[in-house]
Design a protein around this motif. Structure first.
Motif, PDB file in Angstrom:
ATOM      1  N   ASP A 101     -31.071  35.614  -4.646  1.00 23.95           N
ATOM      2  CA  ASP A 101     -31.880  36.106  -5.773  1.00 23.95           C
ATOM      3  C   ASP A 101     -33.005  36.672  -5.322  1.00 23.95           C
ATOM      4  OD1 ASP A 101     -29.851  35.828  -7.525  1.00 23.95           O
ATOM      5  OD2 ASP A 101     -30.372  34.037  -8.418  1.00 23.95           O
ATOM      6  N   PRO A 102     -33.969  35.744  -4.638  1.00 21.90           N
ATOM      7  CA  PRO A 102     -35.193  36.097  -3.954  1.00 21.90           C
ATOM      8  C   PRO A 102     -35.064  37.578  -3.252  1.00 21.90           C
ATOM      9  CG  PRO A 102     -35.010  33.998  -3.696  1.00 21.90           C
ATOM     10  CD  PRO A 102     -33.620  34.443  -4.300  1.00 21.90           C
ATOM     11  N   SER A 105     -34.471  40.513  -5.530  1.00 19.89           N
ATOM     12  CA  SER A 105     -35.687  40.687  -6.212  1.00 19.89           C
ATOM     13  C   SER A 105     -36.866  41.422  -5.483  1.00 19.89           C
ATOM     14  CB  SER A 105     -36.404  39.543  -6.764  1.00 19.89           C
ATOM     15  OG  SER A 105     -35.566  38.957  -7.776  1.00 19.89           O
ATOM     16  N   VAL A 108     -35.454  44.985  -4.642  1.00 17.25           N
ATOM     17  CA  VAL A 108     -35.581  45.911  -5.763  1.00 17.25           C
ATOM     18  C   VAL A 108     -37.212  46.376  -6.184  1.00 17.25           C
ATOM     19  CG1 VAL A 108     -35.651  45.917  -8.307  1.00 17.25           C
ATOM     20  CG2 VAL A 108     -33.779  44.892  -7.110  1.00 17.25           C
ATOM     21  N   ALA A 109     -38.177  45.427  -5.871  1.00 14.17           N
ATOM     22  CA  ALA A 109     -39.516  45.808  -6.051  1.00 14.17           C
ATOM     23  C   ALA A 109     -40.066  46.698  -4.797  1.00 14.17           C
ATOM     24  CB  ALA A 109     -40.344  44.327  -5.850  1.00 14.17           C
ATOM     25  N   GLN A 184     -25.943  43.833 -11.945  1.00 17.02           N
ATOM     26  CA  GLN A 184     -25.514  42.333 -12.098  1.00 17.02           C
ATOM     27  C   GLN A 184     -23.942  42.197 -11.521  1.00 17.02           C
ATOM     28  OE1 GLN A 184     -25.894  41.560 -16.175  1.00 17.02           O
ATOM     29  NE2 GLN A 184     -28.169  41.406 -16.174  1.00 17.02           N
ATOM     30  N   THR A 187     -24.228  42.404  -7.520  1.00 18.14           N
ATOM     31  CA  THR A 187     -24.771  41.102  -7.408  1.00 18.14           C
ATOM     32  C   THR A 187     -23.631  39.878  -7.268  1.00 18.14           C
ATOM     33  OG1 THR A 187     -26.980  41.504  -7.751  1.00 18.14           O
ATOM     34  CG2 THR A 187     -26.494  39.268  -7.625  1.00 18.14           C
TER      35      THR A 187
END
Length: 205
Positions: A101-102, A105, A108-109, A184, A187
C-alpha cells in the motif's frame, strides 16, 4: 550583506535542482524516459538548457539524482507504515498490505517514479542510474523476510525479495495508470500474486 549572498545563492541552487527533478519526474510519467529530452525538462522547469547543464551534465545524471531522492522518500513512507518488530505479529495478508500500500500510494502521488522502478523504457546501459532504488527496495523486503522467516538463508532472502519486487514492478505501471475500481482490482490481483508466491515459504516459519 556579503555574508548572506552565498547563502541565498545556495538556497536558489537547491530550489533550482528541486525544480529540475520535479519537472523530470512529471515528464517521465507523461512521455517515458526515452522520449523525454533535457530541453523539455528545462522548459518544464522554467529555465534555459544552459542553466540545467550547470547542475546536471545529462539526463542520466538527472535520473540518478531522482533515484536517490525516490529511495529516501520510499524509505520514509515504509518507516511511517511499520517497523520490523511488527512483521512477526501480522498475518501474511496484513504484511503484504503494509508493504504494497505505501508503494502504491507513493507511485500514485509520484507517477514518474514508476519509470525508475520498472525501467519501462530505459536503455540497458542507463539502468545503472536507478540501481540504488532497486537495491533499496529489495534490501527492505529482504530485511522483512529475515525478521519474519529467520530460517531462510541470506541467499534465499535476497532471491525471494528480488522476485517479489519484480512482481510489484511489473504491476505498478498499470496500477498507477488505472483509477477507482480498476485500480482496486489490479491492486487486489497484485496482492494475490504476492500471497501465492510467498505463502509456501511463510508457512515454513
Amino acid at each position: 550583506m556579503t555574508e548572506t549572498r552565498p547563502v541565498k545563492r545556495q538556497a536558489r541552487g537547491r530550489q533550482r535542482i528541486a525544480d529540475i527533478l520535479d519537472a523530470a519526474l512529471a515528464l517521465f510519467a507523461e512521455h517515458g524516459y526515452e522520449r523525454t529530452s533535457t530541453n523539455a525538462i528545462a522548459a518544464r522547469a522554467g529555465i534555459s538548457p544552459g542553466s540545467l547543464y550547470q547542475f546536471f551534465p545529462n539526463k542520466d545524471a538527472i535520473a540518478e539524482a531522482l533515484a536517490t531522492r525516490v529511495v529516501e522518500q520510499m524509505r520514509a513512507a515504509h518507516a511511517a507504515a511499520f517497523d520490523l518488530a511488527q512483521v512477526t505479529e501480522l498475518t501474511l495478508d496484513q504484511l503484504i498490505d503494509k508493504i504494497v500500500d505505501p508503494l502504491i500510494s507513493f507511485n500514485v502521488a509520484n507517477p514518474g517514479a514508476k519509470v525508475l522502478l520498472a525501467n519501462t523504457d530505459m536503455p540497458a546501459d542507463l539502468r545503472a542510474a536507478t540501481r540504488p532504488l532497486h537495491e533499496a527496495v529489495v534490501s527492505r523486503v529482504a530485511a522483512i523476510l529475515q525478521a519474519r522467516i529467520p530460517t531462510l538463508t541470506a541467499a534465499e532472502q535476497s532471491l525471494t525479495a528480488m522476485v517479489a519486487v519484480r512482481i510489484v514492478a511489473a504491476m505498478m505501471p498499470p496500477i498507477v495508470a488505472a483509477k477507482g475500481a480498476e485500480r482496486q482490482a489490479l491492486t487486489g490481483e497484485l496482492k494475490k500474486a504476492l500471497h501465492g508466491y510467498i505463502a509456501p515459504i511463510d508457512r515454513s516459519r
